[in-house]
Scaffold this motif. Sequence first.
Motif, PDB file in Angstrom:
ATOM      1  N   VAL A 105       0.843  -1.201   0.000  1.00 53.70           N
ATOM      2  CA  VAL A 105       0.000   0.000   0.000  1.00 53.70           C
ATOM      3  C   VAL A 105       0.878   1.252   0.000  1.00 53.70           C
ATOM      4  O   VAL A 105       0.597   2.222  -0.717  1.00 53.70           O
ATOM      5  N   HIS A 106       1.939   1.224   0.760  1.00 56.09           N
ATOM      6  CA  HIS A 106       2.850   2.366   0.812  1.00 56.09           C
ATOM      7  C   HIS A 106       3.436   2.645  -0.579  1.00 56.09           C
ATOM      8  O   HIS A 106       3.485   3.810  -1.014  1.00 56.09           O
ATOM      9  N   GLU A 107       3.866   1.608  -1.265  1.00 54.49           N
ATOM     10  CA  GLU A 107       4.430   1.793  -2.606  1.00 54.49           C
ATOM     11  C   GLU A 107       3.404   2.416  -3.545  1.00 54.49           C
ATOM     12  O   GLU A 107       3.736   3.304  -4.339  1.00 54.49           O
ATOM     13  N   ARG A 108       2.156   1.974  -3.478  1.00 58.54           N
ATOM     14  CA  ARG A 108       1.089   2.559  -4.301  1.00 58.54           C
ATOM     15  C   ARG A 108       0.895   4.023  -3.946  1.00 58.54           C
ATOM     16  O   ARG A 108       0.739   4.872  -4.812  1.00 58.54           O
ATOM     17  N   THR A 109       0.890   4.330  -2.649  1.00 58.32           N
ATOM     18  CA  THR A 109       0.688   5.701  -2.187  1.00 58.32           C
ATOM     19  C   THR A 109       1.791   6.620  -2.710  1.00 58.32           C
ATOM     20  O   THR A 109       1.508   7.691  -3.263  1.00 58.32           O
ATOM     21  N   VAL A 110       3.034   6.212  -2.550  1.00 62.99           N
ATOM     22  CA  VAL A 110       4.161   7.042  -2.985  1.00 62.99           C
ATOM     23  C   VAL A 110       4.167   7.193  -4.505  1.00 62.99           C
ATOM     24  O   VAL A 110       4.408   8.290  -5.025  1.00 62.99           O
ATOM     25  N   SER A 111       3.866   6.128  -5.209  1.00 64.42           N
ATOM     26  CA  SER A 111       3.789   6.208  -6.673  1.00 64.42           C
ATOM     27  C   SER A 111       2.745   7.244  -7.097  1.00 64.42           C
ATOM     28  O   SER A 111       2.976   8.048  -8.001  1.00 64.42           O
ATOM     29  N   TYR A 112       1.611   7.239  -6.428  1.00 61.21           N
ATOM     30  CA  TYR A 112       0.563   8.217  -6.722  1.00 61.21           C
ATOM     31  C   TYR A 112       1.040   9.635  -6.376  1.00 61.21           C
ATOM     32  O   TYR A 112       0.906  10.559  -7.184  1.00 61.21           O
ATOM     33  N   LEU A 113       1.604   9.811  -5.191  1.00 62.67           N
ATOM     34  CA  LEU A 113       2.026  11.148  -4.770  1.00 62.67           C
ATOM     35  C   LEU A 113       3.097  11.721  -5.692  1.00 62.67           C
ATOM     36  O   LEU A 113       3.168  12.942  -5.872  1.00 62.67           O
ATOM     37  N   ASN A 114       3.908  10.870  -6.284  1.00 65.24           N
ATOM     38  CA  ASN A 114       4.934  11.349  -7.214  1.00 65.24           C
ATOM     39  C   ASN A 114       4.337  11.981  -8.463  1.00 65.24           C
ATOM     40  O   ASN A 114       5.026  12.705  -9.185  1.00 65.24           O
ATOM     41  N   ARG A 115       3.061  11.714  -8.728  1.00 66.59           N
ATOM     42  CA  ARG A 115       2.385  12.291  -9.904  1.00 66.59           C
ATOM     43  C   ARG A 115       1.477  13.468  -9.552  1.00 66.59           C
ATOM     44  O   ARG A 115       0.936  14.118 -10.440  1.00 66.59           O
ATOM     45  N   VAL A 116       1.257  13.720  -8.279  1.00 65.37           N
ATOM     46  CA  VAL A 116       0.352  14.791  -7.856  1.00 65.37           C
ATOM     47  C   VAL A 116       1.039  16.141  -8.033  1.00 65.37           C
ATOM     48  O   VAL A 116       2.186  16.331  -7.617  1.00 65.37           O
ATOM     49  N   LYS A 117       0.319  17.048  -8.638  1.00 62.77           N
ATOM     50  CA  LYS A 117       0.811  18.416  -8.821  1.00 62.77           C
ATOM     51  C   LYS A 117       0.167  19.302  -7.744  1.00 62.77           C
ATOM     52  O   LYS A 117      -0.882  18.979  -7.212  1.00 62.77           O
ATOM     53  N   ILE A 118       0.804  20.408  -7.470  1.00 56.24           N
ATOM     54  CA  ILE A 118       0.346  21.306  -6.406  1.00 56.24           C
ATOM     55  C   ILE A 118      -1.119  21.698  -6.573  1.00 56.24           C
ATOM     56  O   ILE A 118      -1.877  21.709  -5.613  1.00 56.24           O
ATOM     57  N   GLY A 119      -1.550  21.958  -7.794  1.00 54.41           N
ATOM     58  CA  GLY A 119      -2.941  22.344  -8.030  1.00 54.41           C
ATOM     59  C   GLY A 119      -3.929  21.222  -7.763  1.00 54.41           C
ATOM     60  O   GLY A 119      -5.097  21.475  -7.445  1.00 54.41           O
ATOM     61  N   ASP A 120      -3.476  19.977  -7.865  1.00 59.32           N
ATOM     62  CA  ASP A 120      -4.349  18.829  -7.612  1.00 59.32           C
ATOM     63  C   ASP A 120      -4.840  18.796  -6.166  1.00 59.32           C
ATOM     64  O   ASP A 120      -5.924  18.280  -5.882  1.00 59.32           O
ATOM     65  N   LEU A 121      -4.051  19.333  -5.255  1.00 59.89           N
ATOM     66  CA  LEU A 121      -4.394  19.258  -3.831  1.00 59.89           C
ATOM     67  C   LEU A 121      -5.657  20.036  -3.491  1.00 59.89           C
ATOM     68  O   LEU A 121      -6.307  19.753  -2.479  1.00 59.89           O
ATOM     69  N   ALA A 122      -6.044  20.991  -4.325  1.00 60.92           N
ATOM     70  CA  ALA A 122      -7.249  21.791  -4.090  1.00 60.92           C
ATOM     71  C   ALA A 122      -8.503  21.169  -4.702  1.00 60.92           C
ATOM     72  O   ALA A 122      -9.617  21.650  -4.471  1.00 60.92           O
ATOM     73  N   GLU A 123      -8.334  20.092  -5.472  1.00 60.48           N
ATOM     74  CA  GLU A 123      -9.493  19.457  -6.110  1.00 60.48           C
ATOM     75  C   GLU A 123     -10.391  18.770  -5.080  1.00 60.48           C
ATOM     76  O   GLU A 123      -9.912  18.134  -4.148  1.00 60.48           O
ATOM     77  N   ILE A 124     -11.704  18.901  -5.282  1.00 62.59           N
ATOM     78  CA  ILE A 124     -12.680  18.244  -4.409  1.00 62.59           C
ATOM     79  C   ILE A 124     -12.676  16.745  -4.728  1.00 62.59           C
ATOM     80  O   ILE A 124     -12.834  16.346  -5.872  1.00 62.59           O
TER      81      ILE A 124
END
Length: 172
Positions: A112-131
């Motif tokens: 699960v941790h590997e999946r989480t980090v893989s996902y976070l590596n693709r998240v852009k700053i603007g994505d954090l504000a998405e509902i």
Amino acid sequence: MNASTELLVDAFDRIREEVEATVTGLTPEEIAARVGPRANPIGWLVWHLTRVQDDHIAEVTGRAQVWTRDRWAERFALPFPTEATGFGHTSEDVAALGAPEADLLIGYHVGVHERTVSYLNRVKIGDLAEIVDDRWNPPVTLGVRLVSLVAEDLQHVGQAAYVRGLLRDGTD
């Protein structure tokens, strides 16, 4: 990666490290031990925090949970519906987790941790504000969901580490 996601990766790395440190070397009996009649054992706490992380990351990515995708549900062979994460579990449900091996808990958490980090590596700053969840008022953004997940996981791994200390009487 941006500074915000770097901080989130660091937080999830710390959770993984604490899960491994807390569970490594424990016997199945220690993993299942309850320090009070209705207390949550280490095994359930680690399983629950991992299930919640898996569930929430799968939801925001739109992908299958590691729990089912990698057949962890079959390996654990629990008497719960596959989608169960531990929310609303009774004392009897908690006991039903039994006494899993440390390697089983750690293996699932690492996946699960590997999946989480893989996902976070693709998240852009603007994505954090998405509902990501409009069932709440105010609606939950991705950033809030991730910080809430870090808070829940840290709380439960801290509880598990405390139980380990009680069981081992501070001797390790």
